[in-house]
Scaffold this motif. Structure first.
Motif, mmCIF file in Angstrom:
data_model
loop_
_atom_site.group_PDB
_atom_site.id
_atom_site.type_symbol
_atom_site.label_atom_id
_atom_site.label_comp_id
_atom_site.label_asym_id
_atom_site.label_seq_id
_atom_site.Cartn_x
_atom_site.Cartn_y
_atom_site.Cartn_z
ATOM 1 N N ALA A 41 0.836 -1.204 0.000
ATOM 2 C CA ALA A 41 0.000 0.000 0.000
ATOM 3 C C ALA A 41 0.870 1.252 0.000
ATOM 4 O O ALA A 41 0.634 2.194 -0.774
ATOM 5 C CB ALA A 41 -0.932 0.004 1.211
ATOM 6 N N LEU A 42 1.884 1.288 0.866
ATOM 7 C CA LEU A 42 2.789 2.436 0.892
ATOM 8 C C LEU A 42 3.577 2.539 -0.408
ATOM 9 O O LEU A 42 3.782 3.627 -0.940
ATOM 10 C CB LEU A 42 3.754 2.334 2.077
ATOM 11 C CG LEU A 42 3.195 2.653 3.459
ATOM 12 C CD1 LEU A 42 4.262 2.411 4.529
ATOM 13 C CD2 LEU A 42 2.682 4.079 3.535
ATOM 14 N N ARG A 43 4.006 1.392 -0.931
ATOM 15 C CA ARG A 43 4.785 1.386 -2.177
ATOM 16 C C ARG A 43 3.979 1.969 -3.333
ATOM 17 O O ARG A 43 4.468 2.809 -4.086
ATOM 18 C CB ARG A 43 5.203 -0.048 -2.519
ATOM 19 C CG ARG A 43 6.073 -0.171 -3.773
ATOM 20 C CD ARG A 43 5.874 -1.523 -4.444
ATOM 21 N NE ARG A 43 6.003 -2.620 -3.526
ATOM 22 C CZ ARG A 43 7.122 -3.319 -3.336
ATOM 23 N NH1 ARG A 43 8.198 -3.016 -4.024
ATOM 24 N NH2 ARG A 43 7.149 -4.322 -2.482
ATOM 25 N N SER A 44 2.726 1.534 -3.492
ATOM 26 C CA SER A 44 1.920 2.006 -4.615
ATOM 27 C C SER A 44 1.538 3.478 -4.452
ATOM 28 O O SER A 44 1.481 4.217 -5.440
ATOM 29 C CB SER A 44 0.663 1.144 -4.766
ATOM 30 O OG SER A 44 -0.141 1.206 -3.597
ATOM 31 N N THR A 45 1.299 3.912 -3.223
ATOM 32 C CA THR A 45 0.983 5.325 -2.988
ATOM 33 C C THR A 45 2.184 6.196 -3.336
ATOM 34 O O THR A 45 2.041 7.255 -3.962
ATOM 35 C CB THR A 45 0.579 5.550 -1.524
ATOM 36 O OG1 THR A 45 -0.548 4.732 -1.215
ATOM 37 C CG2 THR A 45 0.221 7.010 -1.280
ATOM 38 N N LEU A 46 3.367 5.764 -2.936
ATOM 39 C CA LEU A 46 4.581 6.511 -3.249
ATOM 40 C C LEU A 46 4.793 6.597 -4.759
ATOM 41 O O LEU A 46 5.102 7.675 -5.293
ATOM 42 C CB LEU A 46 5.796 5.848 -2.599
ATOM 43 C CG LEU A 46 7.156 6.471 -2.913
ATOM 44 C CD1 LEU A 46 7.229 7.908 -2.411
ATOM 45 C CD2 LEU A 46 8.287 5.650 -2.317
ATOM 46 N N ALA A 47 4.604 5.486 -5.469
ATOM 47 C CA ALA A 47 4.793 5.490 -6.921
ATOM 48 C C ALA A 47 3.829 6.463 -7.595
ATOM 49 O O ALA A 47 4.208 7.188 -8.526
ATOM 50 C CB ALA A 47 4.596 4.079 -7.472
ATOM 51 N N ALA A 48 2.579 6.506 -7.117
ATOM 52 C CA ALA A 48 1.597 7.419 -7.704
ATOM 53 C C ALA A 48 1.979 8.871 -7.461
ATOM 54 O O ALA A 48 1.858 9.719 -8.355
ATOM 55 C CB ALA A 48 0.215 7.130 -7.118
ATOM 56 N N LEU A 49 2.470 9.182 -6.272
ATOM 57 C CA LEU A 49 2.872 10.557 -5.965
ATOM 58 C C LEU A 49 4.105 10.964 -6.764
ATOM 59 O O LEU A 49 4.200 12.096 -7.250
ATOM 60 C CB LEU A 49 3.138 10.706 -4.468
ATOM 61 C CG LEU A 49 1.908 10.701 -3.564
ATOM 62 C CD1 LEU A 49 2.329 10.677 -2.102
ATOM 63 C CD2 LEU A 49 1.027 11.912 -3.841
ATOM 64 N N GLU A 50 5.058 10.057 -6.912
ATOM 65 C CA GLU A 50 6.263 10.383 -7.670
ATOM 66 C C GLU A 50 5.926 10.608 -9.145
ATOM 67 O O GLU A 50 6.568 11.433 -9.807
ATOM 68 C CB GLU A 50 7.308 9.283 -7.489
ATOM 69 C CG GLU A 50 7.912 9.306 -6.098
ATOM 70 C CD GLU A 50 9.045 8.324 -5.901
ATOM 71 O OE1 GLU A 50 9.924 8.599 -5.063
ATOM 72 O OE2 GLU A 50 9.047 7.270 -6.568
ATOM 73 N N ALA A 51 4.927 9.911 -9.651
ATOM 74 C CA ALA A 51 4.490 10.162 -11.032
ATOM 75 C C ALA A 51 3.888 11.552 -11.159
ATOM 76 O O ALA A 51 4.039 12.223 -12.183
ATOM 77 C CB ALA A 51 3.484 9.103 -11.468
ATOM 78 N N GLN A 52 3.209 12.021 -10.108
ATOM 79 C CA GLN A 52 2.608 13.358 -10.144
ATOM 80 C C GLN A 52 3.655 14.461 -10.155
ATOM 81 O O GLN A 52 3.512 15.466 -10.845
ATOM 82 C CB GLN A 52 1.693 13.559 -8.925
ATOM 83 C CG GLN A 52 0.412 12.776 -8.955
ATOM 84 C CD GLN A 52 -0.419 13.022 -7.708
ATOM 85 O OE1 GLN A 52 -0.378 14.104 -7.130
ATOM 86 N NE2 GLN A 52 -1.151 12.014 -7.280
ATOM 87 N N ILE A 53 4.730 14.294 -9.376
ATOM 88 C CA ILE A 53 5.731 15.351 -9.280
ATOM 89 C C ILE A 53 6.651 15.355 -10.488
ATOM 90 O O ILE A 53 7.314 16.349 -10.788
ATOM 91 C CB ILE A 53 6.558 15.203 -7.985
ATOM 92 C CG1 ILE A 53 7.195 16.542 -7.596
ATOM 93 C CG2 ILE A 53 7.609 14.124 -8.110
ATOM 94 C CD1 ILE A 53 7.890 16.527 -6.262
#
Length: 249
Positions: free
Chosen positions: A166-178
């Motif tokens: 869950a933390l891994r996928s949330t981080l990946a989504a945020l890094e794609a946004q930035i």
């Protein structure tokens, strides 16, 4: 001398994508020698049609920023950073997204800290050995693209050791946004790169030691501060473009 970003005519989607790709190279998401994703993948990443990406890439090839190679292993590659660019493109891209970038960067730092802390609690001896090997790979990698790749592998090792999807996928989504145009950590420009890489190595050494030695609070604190490098590099790019980054409350 800094120059303000000057207005231009109505912006087309090709103009916008061209600006984003120029900025992605200027801030080191794509380094000299690195390969751009295929058109279909890049279009999905940027949320535009393939024909728009094709038009922007063609312009950058004409300007000398990119080159197209044929045959096996071919594709579109970065020739040199900021070749033929003007500060306006970078200023437009970053200024329009700056508030969102700062907010998202804060969230990314929190998540990296959380993952590093959990990794320090859960890491196995085999994972610790592997993480130290990844640190050594980063230490010996050549400057630029090779170090950027080794950096990504090292951080994936910490994330994997946390074993929290869950933390891994949330981080990946945020890094794609930035991201400006690539799911990669920024690496800056040639001037200052050696200094940044030396700093990253020092911070990696402390981070890996804290994770492998089971010191979660320390690992989390180091990781949160370490990922601030990305925002610092973006701030430098804005200042080179004549923009003044706004400071959050």
């Amino acid at each position: 001398m800094d120059h303000p970003t000057e207005p231009r005519g109505p912006e087309t989607r090709v103009d916008e994508v061209e600006d984003r790709l120029v900025t992605a190279v200027a801030v080191g998401e794509y380094l000299p020698g690195s390969r751009f994703p295929p058109e279909r993948e890049l279009a999905a990443l940027l949320g535009v049609a393939r024909v728009t990406v094709r038009g922007a890439l063609a312009r950058l090839v004409d300007r000398g920023l990119l080159e197209t190679r044929r045959g096996r292993g071919g594709g579109t590659f970065v020739r040199e950073q900021e070749a033929g660019t003007v500060p306006d493109a970078i200023g437009r891209t970053l200024a329009a997204r700056w508030v969102g970038i700062r907010d998202t960067a804060d969230a990314i730092a929190v998540l990296h800290g959380a993952l590093a802390a959990v990794a320090a609690e859960r890491i196995t001896p085999a994972e610790a050995e592997d993480l130290r090997a990844r640190l050594e790979t980063f230490r010996t990698a050549g400057s630029g693209f090779a170090k950027q790749q080794a950096d990504a592998v090292l951080h994936r090792g910490i994330i994997d050791a946390a074993r929290n999807d869950a933390l891994r996928s949330t981080l990946a989504a945020l890094e794609a946004q930035i991201s400006i145009a690539a799911p990669a950590h920024l690496w800056g420009t040639a001037d200052g790169m050696a200094e940044m890489e030396a700093r990253a190595l020092r911070e990696h050494e402390h981070l890996v030691d804290a994770v492998c030695s089971g010191r979660p609070a320390e690992a989390g604190d180091i990781a949160r501060r370490h990922v601030g490098i990305d925002v610092e590099l973006l701030e430098r790019a804005m200042r080179r473009a004549g923009q003044v980054p706004t400071v959050g409350d």
